[in-house]
Scaffold this motif. Structure first.
Motif, PDB file in Angstrom:
ATOM      1  N   MET A   1       0.844  -1.183   0.000  1.00 28.26           N
ATOM      2  CA  MET A   1       0.000   0.000   0.000  1.00 28.26           C
ATOM      3  C   MET A   1       0.885   1.240   0.000  1.00 28.26           C
ATOM      4  O   MET A   1       1.868   1.323   0.713  1.00 28.26           O
ATOM      5  CB  MET A   1      -0.891  -0.015   1.232  1.00 28.26           C
ATOM      6  N   THR A   2       0.536   2.227  -0.799  1.00 26.38           N
ATOM      7  CA  THR A   2       1.305   3.452  -0.902  1.00 26.38           C
ATOM      8  C   THR A   2       0.926   4.396   0.227  1.00 26.38           C
ATOM      9  O   THR A   2      -0.242   4.600   0.499  1.00 26.38           O
ATOM     10  CB  THR A   2       1.028   4.150  -2.250  1.00 26.38           C
ATOM     11  N   SER A   3       1.917   4.994   0.829  1.00 29.14           N
ATOM     12  CA  SER A   3       1.663   5.944   1.909  1.00 29.14           C
ATOM     13  C   SER A   3       1.261   7.280   1.317  1.00 29.14           C
ATOM     14  O   SER A   3       1.860   7.768   0.367  1.00 29.14           O
ATOM     15  CB  SER A   3       2.923   6.122   2.754  1.00 29.14           C
ATOM     16  N   LEU A   4       0.245   7.914   1.902  1.00 30.91           N
ATOM     17  CA  LEU A   4      -0.174   9.239   1.470  1.00 30.91           C
ATOM     18  C   LEU A   4       0.622  10.328   2.188  1.00 30.91           C
ATOM     19  O   LEU A   4       0.378  11.493   1.995  1.00 30.91           O
ATOM     20  CB  LEU A   4      -1.671   9.431   1.721  1.00 30.91           C
ATOM     21  N   ARG A   5       1.569   9.940   3.009  1.00 33.80           N
ATOM     22  CA  ARG A   5       2.367  10.893   3.761  1.00 33.80           C
ATOM     23  C   ARG A   5       3.648  11.283   3.016  1.00 33.80           C
ATOM     24  O   ARG A   5       4.563  11.815   3.603  1.00 33.80           O
ATOM     25  CB  ARG A   5       2.688  10.342   5.141  1.00 33.80           C
ATOM     26  N   THR A   6       3.722  11.024   1.779  1.00 32.52           N
ATOM     27  CA  THR A   6       4.881  11.393   0.974  1.00 32.52           C
ATOM     28  C   THR A   6       4.970  12.911   0.934  1.00 32.52           C
ATOM     29  O   THR A   6       3.980  13.586   0.741  1.00 32.52           O
ATOM     30  CB  THR A   6       4.720  10.870  -0.465  1.00 32.52           C
ATOM     31  N   SER A   7       6.171  13.433   1.106  1.00 29.48           N
ATOM     32  CA  SER A   7       6.317  14.887   1.043  1.00 29.48           C
ATOM     33  C   SER A   7       6.217  15.328  -0.413  1.00 29.48           C
ATOM     34  O   SER A   7       6.508  14.566  -1.336  1.00 29.48           O
ATOM     35  CB  SER A   7       7.640  15.331   1.655  1.00 29.48           C
ATOM     36  N   LEU A   8       5.827  16.556  -0.585  1.00 25.52           N
ATOM     37  CA  LEU A   8       5.689  17.099  -1.931  1.00 25.52           C
ATOM     38  C   LEU A   8       7.032  17.119  -2.645  1.00 25.52           C
ATOM     39  O   LEU A   8       7.112  16.827  -3.838  1.00 25.52           O
ATOM     40  CB  LEU A   8       5.094  18.505  -1.850  1.00 25.52           C
ATOM     41  N   ASP A   9       8.108  17.404  -1.919  1.00 25.20           N
ATOM     42  CA  ASP A   9       9.435  17.417  -2.536  1.00 25.20           C
ATOM     43  C   ASP A   9       9.824  16.027  -3.035  1.00 25.20           C
ATOM     44  O   ASP A   9      10.411  15.890  -4.102  1.00 25.20           O
ATOM     45  CB  ASP A   9      10.484  17.937  -1.551  1.00 25.20           C
ATOM     46  N   ASP A  10       9.484  14.996  -2.265  1.00 21.66           N
ATOM     47  CA  ASP A  10       9.772  13.630  -2.702  1.00 21.66           C
ATOM     48  C   ASP A  10       8.951  13.273  -3.931  1.00 21.66           C
ATOM     49  O   ASP A  10       9.433  12.605  -4.839  1.00 21.66           O
ATOM     50  CB  ASP A  10       9.468  12.613  -1.598  1.00 21.66           C
ATOM     51  N   LEU A  11       7.717  13.735  -3.949  1.00 23.56           N
ATOM     52  CA  LEU A  11       6.810  13.436  -5.049  1.00 23.56           C
ATOM     53  C   LEU A  11       7.273  14.081  -6.355  1.00 23.56           C
ATOM     54  O   LEU A  11       7.150  13.495  -7.421  1.00 23.56           O
ATOM     55  CB  LEU A  11       5.400  13.916  -4.686  1.00 23.56           C
ATOM     56  N   LEU A  12       7.814  15.286  -6.253  1.00 23.19           N
ATOM     57  CA  LEU A  12       8.195  16.045  -7.450  1.00 23.19           C
ATOM     58  C   LEU A  12       9.664  15.907  -7.846  1.00 23.19           C
ATOM     59  O   LEU A  12      10.048  16.373  -8.918  1.00 23.19           O
ATOM     60  CB  LEU A  12       7.888  17.531  -7.248  1.00 23.19           C
ATOM     61  N   GLU A  13      10.473  15.301  -7.017  1.00 27.72           N
ATOM     62  CA  GLU A  13      11.904  15.229  -7.294  1.00 27.72           C
ATOM     63  C   GLU A  13      12.169  14.759  -8.716  1.00 27.72           C
ATOM     64  O   GLU A  13      11.539  13.811  -9.173  1.00 27.72           O
ATOM     65  CB  GLU A  13      12.572  14.266  -6.304  1.00 27.72           C
ATOM     66  N   PRO A  14      12.986  15.426  -9.494  1.00 25.40           N
ATOM     67  CA  PRO A  14      13.945  16.485  -9.235  1.00 25.40           C
ATOM     68  C   PRO A  14      13.396  17.900  -9.413  1.00 25.40           C
ATOM     69  O   PRO A  14      14.143  18.863  -9.382  1.00 25.40           O
ATOM     70  CB  PRO A  14      15.033  16.205 -10.273  1.00 25.40           C
ATOM     71  N   ILE A  15      12.119  18.045  -9.589  1.00 24.99           N
ATOM     72  CA  ILE A  15      11.495  19.356  -9.751  1.00 24.99           C
ATOM     73  C   ILE A  15      11.346  19.981  -8.369  1.00 24.99           C
ATOM     74  O   ILE A  15      10.987  19.305  -7.403  1.00 24.99           O
ATOM     75  CB  ILE A  15      10.127  19.209 -10.447  1.00 24.99           C
ATOM     76  N   ILE A  16      11.572  21.284  -8.278  1.00 27.90           N
ATOM     77  CA  ILE A  16      11.518  21.989  -6.993  1.00 27.90           C
ATOM     78  C   ILE A  16      10.104  22.546  -6.787  1.00 27.90           C
ATOM     79  O   ILE A  16       9.557  23.225  -7.661  1.00 27.90           O
ATOM     80  CB  ILE A  16      12.578  23.101  -6.954  1.00 27.90           C
ATOM     81  N   SER A  17       9.538  22.250  -5.631  1.00 31.16           N
ATOM     82  CA  SER A  17       8.124  22.556  -5.392  1.00 31.16           C
ATOM     83  C   SER A  17       7.799  24.044  -5.296  1.00 31.16           C
ATOM     84  O   SER A  17       6.647  24.423  -5.461  1.00 31.16           O
ATOM     85  CB  SER A  17       7.624  21.840  -4.137  1.00 31.16           C
ATOM     86  N   ASP A  18       8.785  24.910  -5.059  1.00 28.32           N
ATOM     87  CA  ASP A  18       8.451  26.334  -4.985  1.00 28.32           C
ATOM     88  C   ASP A  18       8.639  27.060  -6.318  1.00 28.32           C
ATOM     89  O   ASP A  18       8.517  28.273  -6.394  1.00 28.32           O
ATOM     90  CB  ASP A  18       9.200  27.037  -3.851  1.00 28.32           C
ATOM     91  N   TRP A  19       8.890  26.301  -7.377  1.00 25.48           N
ATOM     92  CA  TRP A  19       8.923  26.892  -8.719  1.00 25.48           C
ATOM     93  C   TRP A  19       7.513  27.257  -9.149  1.00 25.48           C
ATOM     94  O   TRP A  19       6.536  26.608  -8.769  1.00 25.48           O
ATOM     95  CB  TRP A  19       9.458  25.901  -9.746  1.00 25.48           C
ATOM     96  N   THR A  20       7.433  28.264 -10.005  1.00 24.66           N
ATOM     97  CA  THR A  20       6.160  28.537 -10.674  1.00 24.66           C
ATOM     98  C   THR A  20       6.071  27.616 -11.890  1.00 24.66           C
ATOM     99  O   THR A  20       7.072  27.011 -12.293  1.00 24.66           O
ATOM    100  CB  THR A  20       6.079  30.006 -11.151  1.00 24.66           C
ATOM    101  N   ILE A  21       4.907  27.549 -12.457  1.00 21.81           N
ATOM    102  CA  ILE A  21       4.756  26.734 -13.668  1.00 21.81           C
ATOM    103  C   ILE A  21       5.601  27.325 -14.790  1.00 21.81           C
ATOM    104  O   ILE A  21       6.177  26.595 -15.590  1.00 21.81           O
ATOM    105  CB  ILE A  21       3.270  26.599 -14.049  1.00 21.81           C
ATOM    106  N   ARG A  22       5.728  28.639 -14.803  1.00 22.85           N
ATOM    107  CA  ARG A  22       6.605  29.295 -15.788  1.00 22.85           C
ATOM    108  C   ARG A  22       8.043  28.820 -15.607  1.00 22.85           C
ATOM    109  O   ARG A  22       8.726  28.486 -16.571  1.00 22.85           O
ATOM    110  CB  ARG A  22       6.528  30.816 -15.640  1.00 22.85           C
ATOM    111  N   ASP A  23       8.520  28.783 -14.342  1.00 22.46           N
ATOM    112  CA  ASP A  23       9.883  28.294 -14.060  1.00 22.46           C
ATOM    113  C   ASP A  23      10.049  26.859 -14.551  1.00 22.46           C
ATOM    114  O   ASP A  23      11.072  26.512 -15.137  1.00 22.46           O
ATOM    115  CB  ASP A  23      10.186  28.334 -12.555  1.00 22.46           C
ATOM    116  N   LEU A  24       9.045  26.044 -14.289  1.00 27.43           N
ATOM    117  CA  LEU A  24       9.094  24.635 -14.709  1.00 27.43           C
ATOM    118  C   LEU A  24       9.224  24.531 -16.225  1.00 27.43           C
ATOM    119  O   LEU A  24      10.073  23.806 -16.738  1.00 27.43           O
ATOM    120  CB  LEU A  24       7.846  23.892 -14.240  1.00 27.43           C
TER     121      LEU A  24
END
Length: 120
Positions: A1-24
């Motif tokens: 079973m997948t944990s829903l407690r995954t951090s956003l940074d782990d979920l998006l790695e290597p993308i940085i979560s405080d980027w804007t969509i424009r930055d992405l």
């Protein structure tokens, strides 16, 4: 079973979560990144949050980049949205993947007061 407690940074790695969509999208402008299979999972999460749709088959990285760019072209106000604001809590991301209403189609808060008809 997948944990829903995954951090956003782990979920998006290597993308940085405080980027804007424009930055992405600027970061994805490097051709080598648009063919990087390691970006498939985080881009799928971002695409699901933007469009509210899921793919019938696993899309290529370039297809996800095009889908994200298309969503932003359709709703330009999304360009300056930060990824962590778009995705919020990882549980919100999971809900988006299950078909929640896409961000591009959500109503914008209106603070203008509606004018009442004048009676003569």
């Amino acid at each position: 079973m997948t944990s829903l407690r995954t951090s956003l940074d782990d979920l998006l790695e290597p993308i940085i979560s405080d980027w804007t969509i424009r930055d992405l999208l600027e970061w994805l402008g490097d051709d080598s990144r648009t063919h990087d299979d390691a970006l498939r999972r985080p881009l799928s999460v971002i695409d699901a949050a933007l469009t509210g749709t899921s793919w019938q088959q696993e899309p290529s990285t370039i297809a996800l980049v095009r889908s994200i760019a298309s969503a932003v072209q359709t709703a330009p106000r999304l360009r300056n949205m930060r990824l962590d604001d778009l995705l919020g809590h990882p549980l919100d991301v999971r809900i988006a993947q299950l078909g929640a209403k896409p961000v591009a189609n959500r109503p914008i808060a209106r603070f203008e007061r509606e004018t009442e008809p004048q009676v003569a």
